[in-house]
Design an enzyme around this catalytic site. Structure first.
Site, PDB file in Angstrom:
ATOM      1  N   HIS A   1      41.981  42.763  40.159  1.00 34.81           N
ATOM      2  CA  HIS A   1      42.070  41.387  39.683  1.00 34.81           C
ATOM      3  C   HIS A   1      41.468  40.447  40.709  1.00 34.81           C
ATOM      4  CE1 HIS A   1      45.513  40.144  42.268  1.00 34.81           C
ATOM      5  NE2 HIS A   1      45.987  41.358  42.069  1.00 34.81           N
TER       6      HIS A   1
ATOM      7  N   ASP B   1      42.113  36.945  40.719  1.00 34.98           N
ATOM      8  CA  ASP B   1      42.906  35.745  41.020  1.00 34.98           C
ATOM      9  C   ASP B   1      43.795  35.992  42.242  1.00 34.98           C
ATOM     10  OD1 ASP B   1      44.395  37.593  39.403  1.00 34.98           O
ATOM     11  OD2 ASP B   1      45.894  36.053  39.013  1.00 34.98           O
TER      12      ASP B   1
ATOM     13  N   ASP C   1      45.393  41.352  48.753  1.00 28.63           N
ATOM     14  CA  ASP C   1      45.830  41.317  47.340  1.00 28.63           C
ATOM     15  C   ASP C   1      44.938  40.367  46.566  1.00 28.63           C
ATOM     16  OD1 ASP C   1      47.153  41.443  44.948  1.00 28.63           O
ATOM     17  OD2 ASP C   1      48.873  40.289  45.608  1.00 28.63           O
TER      18      ASP C   1
ATOM     19  N   GLU D   1      46.156  38.201  36.915  1.00 25.38           N
ATOM     20  CA  GLU D   1      47.195  39.217  37.130  1.00 25.38           C
ATOM     21  C   GLU D   1      48.432  38.578  37.732  1.00 25.38           C
ATOM     22  OE1 GLU D   1      49.617  42.236  39.151  1.00 25.38           O
ATOM     23  OE2 GLU D   1      48.593  40.558  40.092  1.00 25.38           O
ATOM     24  N   GLU D   2      48.231  37.574  38.593  1.00 24.30           N
ATOM     25  CA  GLU D   2      49.357  37.026  39.357  1.00 24.30           C
ATOM     26  C   GLU D   2      50.346  36.245  38.488  1.00 24.30           C
ATOM     27  OE1 GLU D   2      50.026  37.940  42.209  1.00 24.30           O
ATOM     28  OE2 GLU D   2      48.186  38.517  43.249  1.00 24.30           O
TER      29      GLU D   2
ATOM     30  N   GLU E   1      45.461  48.655  42.423  1.00 29.79           N
ATOM     31  CA  GLU E   1      46.329  48.328  43.546  1.00 29.79           C
ATOM     32  C   GLU E   1      47.705  48.944  43.306  1.00 29.79           C
ATOM     33  OE1 GLU E   1      47.183  44.128  43.646  1.00 29.79           O
ATOM     34  OE2 GLU E   1      47.595  44.060  41.516  1.00 29.79           O
TER      35      GLU E   1
HETATM   36 ZN    ZN Z   1      47.600  42.035  43.205  1.00 28.65          ZN
END
Ligand code: ZN
Length: 431
Positions: free
Chosen positions: A77, A79, A109, A143-144, A170
């Site tokens: 991802h 974002d 991340d 995703e977040e 991840e």
């Molecule tokens: Zn992540």
């Protein structure tokens, strides 16, 4: 291309990605998707953008296979979560390279893995590599927060673009030392988040005359205490069983599992404890909005995490038993996640082979993660064998402190390791 050259290319691409602010909300991931498309198309990789709204595009890139073997998707991802520059030693959106580390929001991340995945595809394409099945790279939005612009939406609206037999994402990959051995954690399953609201009713009244009212907040207290003391019967799920089998060569009884894990190391206990049973944590309370009004209703939000094979109905039954009889309502808010992939097979073997080649004697160890990742969507929709694995030698406890926090940064050596892994897994799984 040498590993160091691929690493340098990954560093440069990561720096450029960090400089594109994709803080979610609002996301604005299209800028990152376009940057990746330009980079990949220059290497001859086929790319497409898919967007529910123009500013939140997902990128899907593909090296088409001959069509006679399994496909692999590198999921990621673009974002990131909010960063407050005042808390940081270096600007979170400058992507500075300082003493062998790339600094910035998303370095861990997960723009580091985004960059490594793109470099793996670009370098393989330049070499003229082609596999048996398709090699796919998905750089998803959102995703977040998970508002339905990212992989969840792609799986629904463009399933043919993101369907694959295997995927890596991840979720894990940390190098850990347990009981004298070296292991790399591979996330093969996720717990399910299944929060509830407990609602206790009373009767409102003026706070100056408590005897004429029936205070819902006070009535909720014994229920909250019971939830706080909740402890489910431990069970050994397949991921925990495989963990003990790998590290100890034997599997303890469920009742002894935590003590045995503590005997290996505090870290082993940390990995195992959340996976032995469903967990229950009351986290939010709401009663009166006014100091002088006795509340008629008190609402307690209860965070509940289930093992992958448990259902919200089982959780509800367990919560009702814990709460006992009384005047309350219990309502499931939403159930999300809770999927697993088998441990073993072509992707597992590729990971095992890579880890052993990098570090003789090291082995992957399976884990079920307590949090949610996008791997859930492809397991759920396509039955994809989806693992969370991006190898890292950075101390996992330090990484945990940096992710979603200030001074997030990634060692260049881990980016090199990551590209080596992704190139290995692509050429082995889609061989
Ligand atoms: Zn992540």
């Amino acid at each position: 291309m040498t590993s160091a050259e691929a690493g340098r290319e990954t560093v440069e691409l990561l720096q450029r990605l960090i400089r594109v602010d994709t803080t979610n909300p609002p996301g604005n991931e299209t800028a990152a998707a376009e940057l990746l498309r330009a980079y990949l198309e220059a290497a001859g990789v086929e790319c497409a953008l898919y967007a529910r709204v123009p500013e939140r595009a997902n990128l899907v890139a593909r090296i088409r296979g001959r069509g006679d073997g399994p496909s692999l998707a590198l999921l990621s991802h673009t974002d990131v979560v909010l960063a407050d520059p005042a808390e940081w030693t270096h600007d979170p959106f400058a992507g500075e390279l300082v003493e062998g580390e790339v600094w910035g929001r998303g370095a861990l991340d997960m723009k580091g893995e985004v960059a490594a995945s793109a470099v793996a595809l670009a370098t393989l394409a330049r070499e003229g590599w082609r596999g048996s099945g398709d090699l796919i790279f998905v750089a998803a939005a959102d995703e977040e927060v998970g508002d339905g612009f990212g992989l969840e939406w792609l799986v629904e609206e463009h399933p043919d673009a993101v369907r694959s037999d295997f995927s890596v994402n991840e979720g894990a990959g940390d190098r850990v030392e347990l009981g004298g051995g070296v292991y790399y954690v591979c996330a093969t399953a996720e717990k399910m988040s299944s929060p509830f609201v407990l609602r206790v009713h009373g009767r409102s009244g003026h706070a100056s005359m408590p005897s004429i009212a029936d205070n819902a907040l006070v009535k909720a207290v014994p229920f909250v205490e019971r939830l706080g003391a909740f402890a489910a019967e431990p069970r050994v799920i397949p991921e925990v069983s495989a963990f003990f089998e790998t590290v100890l060569g034997e599997v303890p009884d469920a009742a002894d599992a935590l003590a045995v894990a503590r005997g290996i190391s505090p870290l082993a206990a940390e990995l195992v404890e959340p996976l032995l049973a469903m967990t229950v944590s009351p986290t939010k309370a709401h009663a009166s909005d006014k100091r002088n009004v006795i509340p008629a209703v008190c609402e307690i939000t209860v965070d509940v995490r289930l093992l992958p094979d448990q259902t919200p109905a089982e959780a509800e039954a367990a919560l009702r038993e814990c709460l006992g009889p009384g005047a309350y309502e219990l309502e499931l808010i939403e159930g999300r996640g809770g999927t697993r992939s088998p441990i073993g097979g072509r992707l597992w073997d590729a990971i095992e082979e890579f880890v052993a080649a990098e570090e003789p004697g090291a082995r992957p160890v399976p884990a079920c993660v307590a949090g949610f990742t996008d791997s859930h969507w492809v397991r759920d929709a396509f039955g994809t064998v989806a693992y969370g694995f991006f190898p890292a030698r950075l101390d996992p406890q330090l990484a945990a402190r940096l992710i979603h926090s200030a001074d997030e940064r990634v060692p260049v050596s881990d980016l090199e390791l990551g590209v080596r892994f992704l190139r290995h897994v692509a050429t082995t799984v889609c061989a």
